[in-house]
Design an enzyme around this catalytic site. Structure first.
Site, PDB file in Angstrom:
ATOM      1  N   ASN A  53       0.796  -1.230   0.000  1.00  0.00           N
ATOM      2  CA  ASN A  53       0.000   0.000   0.000  1.00  0.00           C
ATOM      3  C   ASN A  53       0.828   1.279   0.000  1.00  0.00           C
ATOM      4  O   ASN A  53       0.369   2.320  -0.472  1.00  0.00           O
ATOM      5  CB  ASN A  53      -0.907  -0.048   1.249  1.00  0.00           C
ATOM      6  N   PHE A  55      -3.089  12.022   1.756  1.00  0.00           N
ATOM      7  CA  PHE A  55      -2.611  11.953   0.376  1.00  0.00           C
ATOM      8  C   PHE A  55      -2.443  13.333  -0.283  1.00  0.00           C
ATOM      9  O   PHE A  55      -1.392  13.631  -0.844  1.00  0.00           O
ATOM     10  CB  PHE A  55      -3.616  11.099  -0.407  1.00  0.00           C
ATOM     11  N   PRO A  85      -9.024   2.693  -5.908  1.00  0.00           N
ATOM     12  CA  PRO A  85      -9.990   3.710  -5.500  1.00  0.00           C
ATOM     13  C   PRO A  85      -9.903   4.996  -6.321  1.00  0.00           C
ATOM     14  O   PRO A  85      -8.870   5.294  -6.921  1.00  0.00           O
ATOM     15  CB  PRO A  85      -9.581   4.029  -4.046  1.00  0.00           C
ATOM     16  N   GLY A  86     -11.005   5.749  -6.246  1.00  0.00           N
ATOM     17  CA  GLY A  86     -10.993   7.150  -6.697  1.00  0.00           C
ATOM     18  C   GLY A  86     -10.554   8.004  -5.514  1.00  0.00           C
ATOM     19  O   GLY A  86      -9.706   7.586  -4.718  1.00  0.00           O
ATOM     20  N   TYR A 145       2.107  10.562 -11.689  1.00  0.00           N
ATOM     21  CA  TYR A 145       1.409   9.741 -10.682  1.00  0.00           C
ATOM     22  C   TYR A 145       0.538   8.695 -11.385  1.00  0.00           C
ATOM     23  O   TYR A 145       0.557   7.511 -11.023  1.00  0.00           O
ATOM     24  CB  TYR A 145       0.558  10.610  -9.749  1.00  0.00           C
TER      25      TYR A 145
HETATM   26  P1  NAP Z   1      -1.457   8.646   3.026  1.00  0.00           P
HETATM   27  O1  NAP Z   1      -2.491   8.910   4.047  1.00  0.00           O
HETATM   28  O2  NAP Z   1      -0.524   9.753   2.644  1.00  0.00           O
HETATM   29  O3  NAP Z   1      -0.597   7.371   3.477  1.00  0.00           O
HETATM   30  C1  NAP Z   1       0.498   6.933   2.714  1.00  0.00           C
HETATM   31  C2  NAP Z   1       1.287   5.895   3.494  1.00  0.00           C
HETATM   32  O4  NAP Z   1       2.392   5.462   2.685  1.00  0.00           O
HETATM   33  C3  NAP Z   1       1.858   6.462   4.783  1.00  0.00           C
HETATM   34  O5  NAP Z   1       1.705   5.502   5.795  1.00  0.00           O
HETATM   35  C4  NAP Z   1       3.316   6.670   4.457  1.00  0.00           C
HETATM   36  O6  NAP Z   1       4.108   6.465   5.620  1.00  0.00           O
HETATM   37  C5  NAP Z   1       3.572   5.535   3.465  1.00  0.00           C
HETATM   38  N1  NAP Z   1       4.751   5.779   2.631  1.00  0.00           N
HETATM   39  C6  NAP Z   1       4.943   6.758   1.713  1.00  0.00           C
HETATM   40  N2  NAP Z   1       6.174   6.672   1.202  1.00  0.00           N
HETATM   41  C7  NAP Z   1       6.777   5.602   1.801  1.00  0.00           C
HETATM   42  C8  NAP Z   1       8.072   5.008   1.715  1.00  0.00           C
HETATM   43  N3  NAP Z   1       9.005   5.485   0.873  1.00  0.00           N
HETATM   44  N4  NAP Z   1       8.349   3.925   2.473  1.00  0.00           N
HETATM   45  C9  NAP Z   1       7.415   3.432   3.325  1.00  0.00           C
HETATM   46  N5  NAP Z   1       6.177   3.940   3.457  1.00  0.00           N
HETATM   47  C10 NAP Z   1       5.873   5.031   2.714  1.00  0.00           C
HETATM   48  O7  NAP Z   1      -2.123   8.168   1.653  1.00  0.00           O
HETATM   49  P2  NAP Z   1      -3.233   7.034   1.339  1.00  0.00           P
HETATM   50  O8  NAP Z   1      -4.347   7.722   0.673  1.00  0.00           O
HETATM   51  O9  NAP Z   1      -3.498   6.211   2.525  1.00  0.00           O
HETATM   52  O10 NAP Z   1      -2.451   6.210   0.230  1.00  0.00           O
HETATM   53  C11 NAP Z   1      -2.195   4.819   0.350  1.00  0.00           C
HETATM   54  C12 NAP Z   1      -2.127   4.194  -1.041  1.00  0.00           C
HETATM   55  O11 NAP Z   1      -3.386   4.356  -1.684  1.00  0.00           O
HETATM   56  C13 NAP Z   1      -1.085   4.837  -1.962  1.00  0.00           C
HETATM   57  O12 NAP Z   1      -0.457   3.813  -2.713  1.00  0.00           O
HETATM   58  C14 NAP Z   1      -1.928   5.725  -2.871  1.00  0.00           C
HETATM   59  O13 NAP Z   1      -1.319   5.955  -4.114  1.00  0.00           O
HETATM   60  C15 NAP Z   1      -3.193   4.884  -2.979  1.00  0.00           C
HETATM   61  N6  NAP Z   1      -4.401   5.631  -3.379  1.00  0.00           N
HETATM   62  C16 NAP Z   1      -4.813   6.731  -2.671  1.00  0.00           C
HETATM   63  C17 NAP Z   1      -5.946   7.430  -3.104  1.00  0.00           C
HETATM   64  C18 NAP Z   1      -6.430   8.670  -2.392  1.00  0.00           C
HETATM   65  O14 NAP Z   1      -7.228   9.428  -2.979  1.00  0.00           O
HETATM   66  N7  NAP Z   1      -6.046   8.920  -1.153  1.00  0.00           N
HETATM   67  C19 NAP Z   1      -6.642   6.999  -4.237  1.00  0.00           C
HETATM   68  C20 NAP Z   1      -6.210   5.871  -4.914  1.00  0.00           C
HETATM   69  C21 NAP Z   1      -5.088   5.186  -4.482  1.00  0.00           C
HETATM   70  P3  NAP Z   1       5.415   7.274   6.060  1.00  0.00           P
HETATM   71  O15 NAP Z   1       5.317   8.653   5.488  1.00  0.00           O
HETATM   72  O16 NAP Z   1       5.369   7.208   7.546  1.00  0.00           O
HETATM   73  O17 NAP Z   1       6.531   6.465   5.469  1.00  0.00           O
END
Ligand code: NAP
Length: 256
Positions: free
Chosen positions: A90, A193, A186-187, A156
């Protein structure tokens, strides 16, 4: 307690979707291996997960961009944590919203190193053990952005299109084994994020969700939990989900 006795490894567990998935899995009695870079936030997730019923929690400070750190983290797991049943791959991020021809190259590298190479390093370190043990489930966090590019988001979106292809390729390469592979796409989900995308600009981040009811981390965790609790012969290839206010990456309905 549908995950009782199962070991689930969740990357990016310090916030957002990863933290919400840790809570959903904790409620089902899983043993949780949690990883992210921010040890303090990870410790908070761990303590909440214990309160929610996790059978045990083991946290690892890990930057998925380092192939050596990823491999070492898996190789050095205590024996009672080594047999990972579920990987939620993730960890990921977006950085910047710029036209491709003016974008910051540092932002591109961070996204590609995390969302593509980090995803690969983690899968490469964990999946061989699943094949040997004859059980396992890999869940990849893709995105609607991997299906349809939007303006100022090409890199991205490309990283998530790559995640989609990697996920599909992994499923093909695991055919003939009992290891399952699922992409959750997801959207708009309201997590940290957008704040990360806009380098901490909270106001700009809030505008992304203005006038809509976005998905939450818990909605995505619910989809992940559903996918991993199907009968062992059922492989959910992909779950694509949006808020009722979003049709695709380009069409969002905002209430004024
Ligand atoms: P978030 O709240 O910013 O969480 C991202 C997580 O990834 C954090 O726990 C962060 O932890 C970790 N991370 C980032 N870079 C890292 C690294 N180099 N090594 C280890 N951990 C790392 O964002 P989220 O929305 O939960 O996103 C989770 C996933 O869902 C991502 O892959 C994102 O692309 C995907 N996604 C998000 C959305 C959206 O709208 N939010 C939509 C579709 C897909 P640390 O900073 O503590 O390392």
């Amino acid at each position: 307690m549908r995950l009782k006795g199962k070991i689930a490894f969740i990357t990016g567990a310090s916030a957002g979707i990863g933290a919400a998935t840790a809570m959903a899995f904790a409620q089902e009695g899983a043993r949780l291996l949690l990883a992210a870079r921010r040890a303090g936030k990870l410790a908070q997730t761990a303590s909440r997960a214990v309160d929610r019923g996790a059978a045990a929690v083991h946290s690892i400070s890990l930057d998925v961009r380092s192939r050596f750190a990823v491999q070492r983290a898996i190789d050095e797991l205590p024996p009672e944590w080594a047999e990972i049943d579920i990987l939620v791959n993730n960890a990921g991020l977006s950085r910047g919203m710029d036209k491709l021809y003016t974008g910051r190259i540092e932002d591109w590298e961070e996204m590609i190193d995390t969302n593509v190479k980090g995803l690969l390093y983690v899968a490469r370190a964990v999946v061989p053990g699943m094949v040997v043990r004859g059980r396992g489930h890999v869940v990849t966090l893709g995105s609607m952005a991997g299906e349809m590019v939007y303006p100022n988001g090409a890199v991205y979106c490309a990283s998530k299109a790559a995640a989609r292809t990697i996920n599909d390729g992994l499923r093909e390469d695991l055919l003939g084994t009992p290891v399952r592979v699922t992409s959750i796409d997801p959207g708009l989900v309201e997590t940290e994020f957008s704040q990360i995308r806009f380098h901490g600009d909270v106001e700009k981040a809030a505008k992304v969700y203005k006038g809509i009811k976005p998905l939450t981390g818990e909605d995505i965790a619910d989809a992940i939990l559903w996918a991993v609790t199907r009968p062992a012969h059922v492989n959910i290839a992909r779950v694509s989900l949006t808020s009722i206010h979003q049709a695709n990456t380009l069409l969002v309905h905002r209430e004024s």
